[in-house]
Design an enzyme around this catalytic site. Structure first.
Site, PDB file in Angstrom:
ATOM      1  N   GLY A 130      38.109  28.767  38.551  1.00 35.19           N
ATOM      2  CA  GLY A 130      36.863  27.829  38.160  1.00 35.19           C
ATOM      3  C   GLY A 130      36.181  27.474  39.477  1.00 35.19           C
ATOM      4  O   GLY A 130      36.362  26.420  40.015  1.00 35.19           O
ATOM      5  N   SER A 132      32.664  29.304  40.418  1.00 35.32           N
ATOM      6  CA  SER A 132      31.097  29.373  40.319  1.00 35.32           C
ATOM      7  C   SER A 132      30.685  28.305  39.391  1.00 35.32           C
ATOM      8  O   SER A 132      31.293  27.818  38.341  1.00 35.32           O
ATOM      9  CB  SER A 132      30.557  30.714  39.791  1.00 35.32           C
ATOM     10  OG  SER A 132      31.422  31.493  40.565  1.00 35.32           O
ATOM     11  N   GLU A 248      42.277  37.081  46.816  1.00 34.69           N
ATOM     12  CA  GLU A 248      41.507  38.073  45.771  1.00 34.69           C
ATOM     13  C   GLU A 248      41.017  39.337  46.368  1.00 34.69           C
ATOM     14  O   GLU A 248      40.739  40.303  45.615  1.00 34.69           O
ATOM     15  CB  GLU A 248      40.328  37.107  45.207  1.00 34.69           C
ATOM     16  CG  GLU A 248      39.313  37.834  44.198  1.00 34.69           C
ATOM     17  CD  GLU A 248      38.492  36.993  43.680  1.00 34.69           C
ATOM     18  OE1 GLU A 248      38.361  35.792  43.802  1.00 34.69           O
ATOM     19  OE2 GLU A 248      37.657  37.507  42.649  1.00 34.69           O
TER      20      GLU A 248
END
Ligand SMILES: Cc1cc2nc3c(=O)[nH]c(=O)nc-3n(C[C@H](O)[C@H](O)[C@H](O)COP(=O)(O)OP(=O)(O)OC[C@H]3O[C@@H](n4cnc5c(N)ncnc54)[C@H](O)[C@@H]3O)c2cc1C
Length: 383
Positions: A130, A132, A248
């Site tokens: 969570g 953007s 990521e």
């Protein structure tokens, strides 16, 4: 300045993982249509993730005391490469094992580590990211979702958007404001683990260009969170989220999204006897680019193994990798179109259609091309 990336090879012990993973994938993916396999990243298959977990291949690098495999990032490189190059459906467990578990292990309390990480390694619970919001994408420091201190914890209000898998995940790690205003930018942000089954949470999937639903809008209306939901220190959310983005961007994830399409095109060229100078040049170009990018990605892995945080190098690999991922469907469409008398199979065309429609997202998810180039320029001392 960034240092040159030293050429590194995968240690034999870790390379040895490739054969059993390939054998497992041969069995599990047999008979799955090309067009389904082309989804890979988007393929959400709980049974597949649990079968992988039973082999000890979810949370491979995580500590054994929390249910992980205790292996090195080179072993994870081999596993991720095989999963993605063979287009396995990894979406269910991918975010939790790549980002959420390492984040909890780095910043969480003992209770959080013991509660969440073994469940992630068993592929029992799934997470979403969570970050953007409608007015805060590239400009992530502009998040407005707010947690305010309440008697027994925190009260959460606001909205997230583009949240991959929110409608089928159990938890979200959310970046929210706990003090100050958006003008305070990086100060006053914190991360919370939000149980998505709590009252006040509503999730609305968004349909993308392909007609499928994977990312979502998530609304929080007076959601009561306990004190245990805060991960890491209050106000340290920006530093934590930056570390999370390095997890990521650093793997081989950004090279193989179009690979099953490329393989299917190669098979078509061979079967239809379409081998020409043009097709040879294209195949050679992709193979050459991939070889270099793969070597770079292995070198980035070596830096992670050495305990470094190669943020700039990871951004470079992601930017160049997504360029190749996007080139493949565009070039294959041109090549097939140039030879209408020997048409491709419906399966190849369906895979091409899917990858063409999803390809624009390759250079958006995980940070856009322009933002990554900014990171690279800063790392090179150019801005
Ligand atoms: C498939 C997919 C899955 C996603 N999953 C998630 C998820 O699970 N969780 C999550 O939090 N987010 C997720 N996202 C959102 C993604 O992180 C954002 O789309 C991305 O950060 C860009 O934000 P934005 O869409 O608001 O675009 P904007 O930030 O509005 O950018 C629009 C354009 O302007 C450019 N731009 C913006 N600022 C600058 C600048 N300073 N300099 C130069 N150019 C600039 C951008 O590069 C882009 O081309 C996902 C996105 C996609 C496509």
């Amino acid at each position: 300045m960034i240092e040159p990336l030293p050429l590194t090879s995968i240690p034999p012990d870790d390379e040895a993982l490739r054969a059993p993973v390939r054998a497992f994938l041969d069995e599990k993916l047999r008979g799955i249509p090309l067009e389904t396999r082309a989804r890979s990243w988007m393929g959400f298959d709980v049974e597949f993730s649990r079968a992988l977990a039973r082999r000890g291949w979810v949370g491979l690098t995580l500590p054994p005391e929390y249910g992980g495999g205790g292996r090195s990032y080179f072993a994870r490189f081999v596993l991720a490469e095989e999963l993605l190059a063979n287009c396995a459906p990894v979406s269910a467990h991918w975010i939790a094992e790549r980002q959420s578990a390492p984040q909890i292990l780095r910043y969480g309390t003992d209770a959080q580590k013991q509660f969440y990480v073994p469940r992630i390694c068993r592929a029992e619970v799934f997470f979403c990211i969570g970050m953007s919001e409608p007015q805060a994408g590239s400009d992530l420091a502009g998040v407005r979702t707010r947690a305010t201190k309440a008697t027994n914890g925190w009260r959460l209000n606001g909205q997230k958007i583009w949240t991959t898998n929110a409608y089928r995940a159990n938890y979200m790690i959310a970046l929210v404001r706990t003090s100050g205003t958006t003008e305070d930018r990086h100060k006053g942000l914190s991360q919370f683990i939000v149980d998505l089954s709590l009252p006040g949470v509503s999730v609305r999937p968004i349909e993308d260009l392909t007609g499928e639903k994977h990312f979502c809008e998530v609304f929080f209306e007076n959601v009561d969170l306990s004190d245990n939901a805060l991960i890491g220190a209050e106000g340290a959310g920006w530093e934590q989220v930056t570390a999370e983005l390095a997890f990521e961007r650093s793997g081989p994830e950004r090279l193989y999204s179009s690979m099953v399409l490329f393989d299917a095109w190669l098979a078509h060229v061979r079967e239809a006897e379409l081998v020409s100078d043009t097709s040879r040049r294209f195949a050679g170009k992709i193979a050459a680019h991939l070889a270099v990018l793969r070597a770079m990605s292995i070198s980035v892995t070596a830096k992670i193994v050495q305990g470094q945080s190669p943020v700039v190098e990871a951004a470079l690999v992601k930017d160049m990798g997504t360029e190749i991922e996007q080139l493949i469907p565009a070039a294959i469409a041109d090549l097939l179109g140039a030879d209408p008398d020997r048409p491709a199979s419906a399966a190849l065309l369906r895979a091409l259609s899917y990858v063409t429609h999803i390809a624009p997202s390759f250079s958006l998810r995980g940070g856009t091309r322009e933002i990554l180039r900014g990171v690279i320029a800063r790392g090179m001392g150019l801005r």
